[in-house]
Each structure stands twice: as C-alpha cells, then as structure tokens.
Scaffold this motif. Sequence first.
Motif: not given
Length: 196
Positions: A153-174
Amino acid sequence: MAQRVATEYVNANLTVPETDMPRLLALCGAQQLRLQVFVLENGNQEVVLEDDAGGESIRLTFERSEGNYRCRLTCRVVQPKLTNVLRKMVSAFKGDAVVNRIYEGFTMVYHYMQGAVIRIAECKGNAVRTVFEYRDTLGRMEAQFQLCSVEEEIGRLKQSVNELLDRRNRAADPGSIREIDERLKYHSRLLFVLEA
C-alpha cells in the motif's frame, strides 16, 4: 412449462426460537393445511401437516434445546401446499437445506443457506449444469484488500504521489493545482499513518 413431479427435502435443518413457534404454526395454518401439534416429553413438539387434497402428510419433530426448537427433516412431497409451506419455513426461519425439485427427465437442485438460495443446479442424467450461484463479491474484495500488506500500500501511495507531482508540474490552471495539492495533502497524511 415442465410439470413438477415431486420435491425432496434432503437433510433440511431449521432452528426456531421458542417465541417464534406460534409464527411457524400460523404460517402452516395460512396455507390451509390440516395441522396437529403434539407436545412430547422434554417439551419437544411434533407438528403434523396434512393436505386435504391428496391426503399426503408430513411430520416435523422439533427438539427443544437452549430456548430453541431444532428440526431436521428429510422427506419427499408431492402436494403443492406442503411444498410451499416447507419452502416458506426454510426461508422465514433461515434454514439450511438441499431441495431436489424433480421434473420429468431432469431435477433442479436448490441449495439453501441461512434461508437464501445460494446455488441452483440442473441435473440431467450424469450431466450437472449450474444455473445460479451466489457470489459474495463485496466480501471477496474486502478479503483481498485485507491480504495486501502495508508495504504494498505504501508503494502504491508513493507511486501515486509521484504521478500527482508530475501532473502539478505540468498544470497551469490554478484550480487544477489546488485540486492536486488537496490530493497530495491527503496522500501525505495517509503515508504518515501507514509508515507510523
């Protein structure tokens, strides 16, 4: 439609609380059957149900034990009123039973557990075909979830956090950034709890 020849109750088991015995007797009376109740030694009861139409009868022996009446039954019934009352008893009092509904050329086998049909099979000669089977999907999913270890479960959560961080870096909309930040906050709390 196939005409039913007979119904066999194979090893049916009922447990009826003492307080519900009048309800069981009322259920039998509602089917317009001739009803006789005999009180035996030790408080046991024998219920005789007789159908007016064909003179067919069945005897149900209820053994008294710890505030309940227990009945074990094996019988073959032809008359529809008797068949219906037995079916209703198994259902209403959450009985377990195997019921063979015999037709010309085949048999339908119903498996009851706690008053509910959990399996129906059609038997023709040596061939058996499952017509219905109850599957506890939610229960299986819960069991599967509980089998997962905390590390997975921790591994899945860390992977999800990484994906969210990548999406945040690409996002422009506040608005998108706020939504991603909320999800990251939720994931970080969950990670903290699991790692603790």
